[in-house]
Design a protein around this motif. Structure first.
Motif, mmCIF file in Angstrom:
data_model
loop_
_atom_site.group_PDB
_atom_site.id
_atom_site.type_symbol
_atom_site.label_atom_id
_atom_site.label_comp_id
_atom_site.label_asym_id
_atom_site.label_seq_id
_atom_site.Cartn_x
_atom_site.Cartn_y
_atom_site.Cartn_z
ATOM 1 N N ARG A 21 58.498 57.317 6.806
ATOM 2 C CA ARG A 21 57.405 56.602 6.148
ATOM 3 C C ARG A 21 57.596 56.799 4.657
ATOM 4 O O ARG A 21 57.756 57.937 4.197
ATOM 5 C CB ARG A 21 56.053 57.157 6.588
ATOM 6 C CG ARG A 21 54.872 56.443 5.940
ATOM 7 C CD ARG A 21 53.556 57.038 6.392
ATOM 8 N NE ARG A 21 53.335 56.910 7.817
ATOM 9 C CZ ARG A 21 52.832 55.814 8.421
ATOM 10 N NH1 ARG A 21 52.505 54.767 7.697
ATOM 11 N NH2 ARG A 21 52.660 55.789 9.721
ATOM 12 N N ARG A 24 54.977 52.173 -0.606
ATOM 13 C CA ARG A 24 55.268 50.775 -0.928
ATOM 14 C C ARG A 24 55.203 50.638 -2.437
ATOM 15 O O ARG A 24 54.168 50.892 -3.048
ATOM 16 C CB ARG A 24 54.282 49.839 -0.257
ATOM 17 C CG ARG A 24 54.512 49.771 1.245
ATOM 18 C CD ARG A 24 53.559 48.866 1.936
ATOM 19 N NE ARG A 24 53.782 47.471 1.577
ATOM 20 C CZ ARG A 24 53.084 46.477 2.099
ATOM 21 N NH1 ARG A 24 52.139 46.717 2.990
ATOM 22 N NH2 ARG A 24 53.320 45.236 1.736
ATOM 23 N N SER A 31 51.819 52.514 2.370
ATOM 24 C CA SER A 31 53.118 52.962 2.852
ATOM 25 C C SER A 31 53.678 51.960 3.852
ATOM 26 O O SER A 31 52.994 51.026 4.271
ATOM 27 C CB SER A 31 52.994 54.341 3.507
ATOM 28 O OG SER A 31 52.227 54.275 4.693
ATOM 29 N N ARG A 32 54.915 52.201 4.221
ATOM 30 C CA ARG A 32 55.574 51.402 5.250
ATOM 31 C C ARG A 32 56.477 52.322 6.055
ATOM 32 O O ARG A 32 56.829 53.419 5.612
ATOM 33 C CB ARG A 32 56.371 50.255 4.647
ATOM 34 C CG ARG A 32 57.495 50.710 3.738
ATOM 35 C CD ARG A 32 58.177 49.518 3.105
ATOM 36 N NE ARG A 32 59.091 49.978 2.074
ATOM 37 C CZ ARG A 32 60.161 49.321 1.714
ATOM 38 N NH1 ARG A 32 60.467 48.187 2.289
ATOM 39 N NH2 ARG A 32 60.942 49.783 0.763
ATOM 40 N N ALA A 52 61.759 47.280 8.612
ATOM 41 C CA ALA A 52 60.548 47.817 7.999
ATOM 42 C C ALA A 52 59.322 47.271 8.702
ATOM 43 O O ALA A 52 59.300 46.115 9.137
ATOM 44 C CB ALA A 52 60.486 47.446 6.516
ATOM 45 N N SER A 53 58.299 48.117 8.799
ATOM 46 C CA SER A 53 56.993 47.684 9.295
ATOM 47 C C SER A 53 55.967 47.987 8.215
ATOM 48 O O SER A 53 55.906 49.105 7.699
ATOM 49 C CB SER A 53 56.616 48.410 10.584
ATOM 50 O OG SER A 53 55.295 48.035 10.967
ATOM 51 N N TYR A 54 55.154 46.989 7.892
ATOM 52 C CA TYR A 54 54.112 47.131 6.884
ATOM 53 C C TYR A 54 52.730 47.238 7.533
ATOM 54 O O TYR A 54 51.722 47.315 6.848
ATOM 55 C CB TYR A 54 54.145 45.942 5.930
ATOM 56 C CG TYR A 54 55.481 45.809 5.224
ATOM 57 C CD1 TYR A 54 55.718 46.492 4.041
ATOM 58 C CD2 TYR A 54 56.500 45.037 5.761
ATOM 59 C CE1 TYR A 54 56.954 46.402 3.401
ATOM 60 C CE2 TYR A 54 57.738 44.941 5.131
ATOM 61 C CZ TYR A 54 57.950 45.624 3.956
ATOM 62 O OH TYR A 54 59.168 45.536 3.323
ATOM 63 N N ASP A 55 52.695 47.225 8.893
ATOM 64 C CA ASP A 55 51.431 47.216 9.622
ATOM 65 C C ASP A 55 51.409 48.231 10.770
ATOM 66 O O ASP A 55 50.944 47.948 11.857
ATOM 67 C CB ASP A 55 51.112 45.816 10.129
ATOM 68 C CG ASP A 55 52.212 45.247 11.027
ATOM 69 O OD1 ASP A 55 53.157 45.985 11.390
ATOM 70 O OD2 ASP A 55 52.122 44.055 11.372
ATOM 71 N N GLU A 56 51.949 49.429 10.499
ATOM 72 C CA GLU A 56 51.932 50.531 11.468
ATOM 73 C C GLU A 56 52.676 50.203 12.762
ATOM 74 O O GLU A 56 52.291 50.663 13.832
ATOM 75 C CB GLU A 56 50.493 50.962 11.769
ATOM 76 C CG GLU A 56 49.729 51.466 10.563
ATOM 77 C CD GLU A 56 50.366 52.702 9.934
ATOM 78 O OE1 GLU A 56 50.754 53.624 10.672
ATOM 79 O OE2 GLU A 56 50.464 52.743 8.697
ATOM 80 N N TRP A 60 57.863 43.936 12.734
ATOM 81 C CA TRP A 60 59.014 44.490 12.016
ATOM 82 C C TRP A 60 59.766 43.394 11.295
ATOM 83 O O TRP A 60 59.898 42.282 11.796
ATOM 84 C CB TRP A 60 59.945 45.213 12.988
ATOM 85 C CG TRP A 60 59.297 46.427 13.570
ATOM 86 C CD1 TRP A 60 58.527 46.483 14.698
ATOM 87 C CD2 TRP A 60 59.332 47.745 13.037
ATOM 88 N NE1 TRP A 60 58.076 47.762 14.891
ATOM 89 C CE2 TRP A 60 58.564 48.556 13.898
ATOM 90 C CE3 TRP A 60 59.951 48.313 11.927
ATOM 91 C CZ2 TRP A 60 58.394 49.918 13.674
ATOM 92 C CZ3 TRP A 60 59.778 49.670 11.711
ATOM 93 C CH2 TRP A 60 59.007 50.457 12.577
#
Length: 164
Positions: A21, A24, A31-32, A52-56, A60
């Motif tokens: 983690r 950002r 975070s991402r 990358a995941s920007y939404d937990e 992806w």
């Protein structure tokens, strides 16, 4: 519970992820999650992909291929954050073609770009090596631990390289 697939499955496989983690950039407090994945295609080429995941982990995004070839049968990645750099990353992996060994790449921008490949060792006796784990010491140097061999039929052992 299952949340989401990370990316498409190649004709070979996409396995053994290593995730971190990180902050950002330009978004204080946000975070991402980044995940490096060992991949094999139908033509038996092996590489490492980065997502990358920007939404937990709900979705992806493919970021690229920080390592285009990891040698015969490939090797899983070890991805860590670099201390003191909000978007700094260190990626280590075994290289399973001659010269057999352990390699690393660094990114200063969260995986968008990667520096040149660093050869930590190139003296392996065969492709039966790798599976690294890396930590960063308080002095900024890295310690990479892995299994290794000195000869094709020799004993395998646990080794470490301290580097910067």
């Amino acid at each position: 519970r299952f949340v989401a697939w990370i990316g498409p499955e190649p004709e070979g496989f996409a396995i053994m992820p290593s995730s971190v983690r990180i902050a950002r950039l330009g978004m204080p407090g946000a975070s991402r999650i980044l995940t490096a994945i060992r991949c094999r295609g139908a033509n038996e080429r092996m590489w490492i992909d980065l997502y990358a995941s920007y939404d937990e982990g709900e979705s992806w995004q493919y970021l690229g291929q920080p390592v285009a070839h990891t040698g015969s049968w490939g090797n899983p990645p070890a991805l860590i954050r670099v201390t003191g750099q909000p978007a700094g990353l260190c990626l280590t992996y075994g290289y399973r073609n001659a010269p057999f060994g352990i390699r690393a790449r660094l990114s200063e921008d969260g995986g968008a770009n990667w520096g040149e490949e660093h050869v930590l060792r190139a003296d392996g006796g065969s492709r039966d090596l790798g599976y690294p784990r890396t930590v960063q010491r308080s002095d900024g140097r890295f310690v990479t631990v892995y299994y290794f061999n000195d000869a094709p039929d020799g004993e395998r052992y646990i080794a470490a390289t301290i580097w910067d």
